[in-house]
Motif scaffolding. Sequence first.
Motif, PDB file in Angstrom:
ATOM      1  N   LYS A  35       0.842  -1.201   0.000  1.00  0.00           N
ATOM      2  CA  LYS A  35       0.000   0.000   0.000  1.00  0.00           C
ATOM      3  C   LYS A  35       0.873   1.244   0.000  1.00  0.00           C
ATOM      4  CE  LYS A  35      -3.366  -2.352   2.890  1.00  0.00           C
ATOM      5  NZ  LYS A  35      -3.977  -2.401   4.214  1.00  0.00           N
ATOM      6  N   PHE A  36       0.374   2.292  -0.657  1.00  0.00           N
ATOM      7  CA  PHE A  36       1.066   3.579  -0.708  1.00  0.00           C
ATOM      8  C   PHE A  36       0.072   4.646  -0.277  1.00  0.00           C
ATOM      9  CE2 PHE A  36       2.233   7.521  -2.857  1.00  0.00           C
ATOM     10  CZ  PHE A  36       3.589   7.611  -2.592  1.00  0.00           C
ATOM     11  N   LYS A  37       0.373   5.334   0.835  1.00  0.00           N
ATOM     12  CA  LYS A  37      -0.494   6.405   1.319  1.00  0.00           C
ATOM     13  C   LYS A  37       0.155   7.737   0.990  1.00  0.00           C
ATOM     14  CE  LYS A  37      -3.077   8.231   5.166  1.00  0.00           C
ATOM     15  NZ  LYS A  37      -3.453   8.151   6.567  1.00  0.00           N
ATOM     16  N   LEU A  47       4.091   3.173  -9.433  1.00  0.00           N
ATOM     17  CA  LEU A  47       4.225   1.960 -10.229  1.00  0.00           C
ATOM     18  C   LEU A  47       4.698   0.840  -9.321  1.00  0.00           C
ATOM     19  CD1 LEU A  47       6.115   3.355 -13.368  1.00  0.00           C
ATOM     20  CD2 LEU A  47       3.646   3.031 -13.082  1.00  0.00           C
ATOM     21  N   TRP A  48       4.062  -0.324  -9.430  1.00  0.00           N
ATOM     22  CA  TRP A  48       4.493  -1.514  -8.699  1.00  0.00           C
ATOM     23  C   TRP A  48       5.213  -2.406  -9.694  1.00  0.00           C
ATOM     24  CZ3 TRP A  48      -0.219   0.808  -7.795  1.00  0.00           C
ATOM     25  CH2 TRP A  48      -0.496   1.179  -6.476  1.00  0.00           C
ATOM     26  N   GLU A  49       6.429  -2.813  -9.342  1.00  0.00           N
ATOM     27  CA  GLU A  49       7.257  -3.623 -10.230  1.00  0.00           C
ATOM     28  C   GLU A  49       7.718  -4.874  -9.497  1.00  0.00           C
ATOM     29  OE1 GLU A  49      10.541  -1.036 -11.068  1.00  0.00           O
ATOM     30  OE2 GLU A  49       9.358   0.294 -12.321  1.00  0.00           O
ATOM     31  N   ALA A  50       7.938  -5.954 -10.253  1.00  0.00           N
ATOM     32  CA  ALA A  50       8.486  -7.185  -9.671  1.00  0.00           C
ATOM     33  C   ALA A  50       8.838  -8.155 -10.783  1.00  0.00           C
ATOM     34  CB  ALA A  50       7.485  -7.835  -8.724  1.00  0.00           C
ATOM     35  N   GLY A  51       9.791  -9.019 -10.486  1.00  0.00           N
ATOM     36  CA  GLY A  51      10.061 -10.115 -11.399  1.00  0.00           C
ATOM     37  C   GLY A  51       8.877 -11.068 -11.376  1.00  0.00           C
ATOM     38  N   GLY A  85      11.209  -9.880  -5.720  1.00  0.00           N
ATOM     39  CA  GLY A  85      11.881  -8.579  -5.696  1.00  0.00           C
ATOM     40  C   GLY A  85      10.951  -7.404  -5.937  1.00  0.00           C
ATOM     41  N   PRO A  86       9.858  -7.286  -5.170  1.00  0.00           N
ATOM     42  CA  PRO A  86       8.923  -6.186  -5.411  1.00  0.00           C
ATOM     43  C   PRO A  86       9.561  -4.822  -5.175  1.00  0.00           C
ATOM     44  CG  PRO A  86       8.482  -7.161  -3.282  1.00  0.00           C
ATOM     45  CD  PRO A  86       9.512  -8.025  -3.957  1.00  0.00           C
ATOM     46  N   ARG A  87       9.116  -3.869  -5.955  1.00  0.00           N
ATOM     47  CA  ARG A  87       9.622  -2.499  -5.872  1.00  0.00           C
ATOM     48  C   ARG A  87       8.454  -1.575  -6.161  1.00  0.00           C
ATOM     49  NH1 ARG A  87      14.775   0.096  -7.124  1.00  0.00           N
ATOM     50  NH2 ARG A  87      15.658  -1.962  -7.035  1.00  0.00           N
ATOM     51  N   LEU A  88       8.391  -0.467  -5.450  1.00  0.00           N
ATOM     52  CA  LEU A  88       7.393   0.557  -5.717  1.00  0.00           C
ATOM     53  C   LEU A  88       8.144   1.808  -6.146  1.00  0.00           C
ATOM     54  CD1 LEU A  88       4.191   1.405  -3.902  1.00  0.00           C
ATOM     55  CD2 LEU A  88       5.836   3.234  -4.243  1.00  0.00           C
ATOM     56  N   TYR A 133       2.282  -4.670   3.384  1.00  0.00           N
ATOM     57  CA  TYR A 133       3.287  -3.646   3.641  1.00  0.00           C
ATOM     58  C   TYR A 133       2.683  -2.285   3.313  1.00  0.00           C
ATOM     59  CZ  TYR A 133       6.275  -7.757   3.367  1.00  0.00           C
ATOM     60  OH  TYR A 133       6.833  -8.987   3.568  1.00  0.00           O
ATOM     61  N   SER A 134       3.060  -1.258   4.074  1.00  0.00           N
ATOM     62  CA  SER A 134       2.548   0.089   3.853  1.00  0.00           C
ATOM     63  C   SER A 134       3.692   1.084   3.746  1.00  0.00           C
ATOM     64  CB  SER A 134       1.630   0.512   5.001  1.00  0.00           C
ATOM     65  OG  SER A 134       0.486  -0.294   5.037  1.00  0.00           O
ATOM     66  N   ILE A 135       3.516   2.027   2.843  1.00  0.00           N
ATOM     67  CA  ILE A 135       4.471   3.123   2.671  1.00  0.00           C
ATOM     68  C   ILE A 135       3.683   4.416   2.841  1.00  0.00           C
ATOM     69  CG2 ILE A 135       6.002   4.303   1.047  1.00  0.00           C
ATOM     70  CD1 ILE A 135       6.231   1.519  -0.400  1.00  0.00           C
ATOM     71  N   SER A 136       4.112   5.254   3.772  1.00  0.00           N
ATOM     72  CA  SER A 136       3.506   6.577   3.942  1.00  0.00           C
ATOM     73  C   SER A 136       4.441   7.599   3.313  1.00  0.00           C
ATOM     74  CB  SER A 136       3.310   6.896   5.426  1.00  0.00           C
ATOM     75  OG  SER A 136       2.340   6.045   5.972  1.00  0.00           O
TER      76      SER A 136
END
Length: 146
Positions: A35-37, A47-51, A85-88, A133-136
Amino acid sequence: MPTLKKTNKLKLHALLAASFTLLAAGPASACYTVKFKNESKKDVRVLWEAGGCAGVRYWESLVCDGKTAKPGQTVSYNFKWGTTGPRLVAYADLNAVDFPNKKVDFVLRHNKFSPAKNGKNGSDTPPSCGRSYSISFSEDDRKKYL
């Protein structure tokens, strides 16, 4: 009494059926959520990225999904089973002259998403499904990174 040849053939069929079931069911289900707040005063493109994503190539990454987070809005993506390998990546404005330099990459390290150093850090893969997972992202973060 079954012969050795018949027993091996039955085992092989059972193994193939079980493998097909796992492969067919696994990727279609959500495994973990990021999540992105957006707590800043401006829109932020995420953008959400991952292999393992079946998304489209955007620059050099494989993108799973993308959304715009309005001020005060939370957006999220459910990564599928098997992604690694997730990346935001957060952008201020996809149409800006200095795009893609005005961005910040968040990578998973030690069970937490944090800004990558110079955008070069690799990302861990969650150890199991069922995680969130959360990103503020604050106004100070926006000014610092974007």
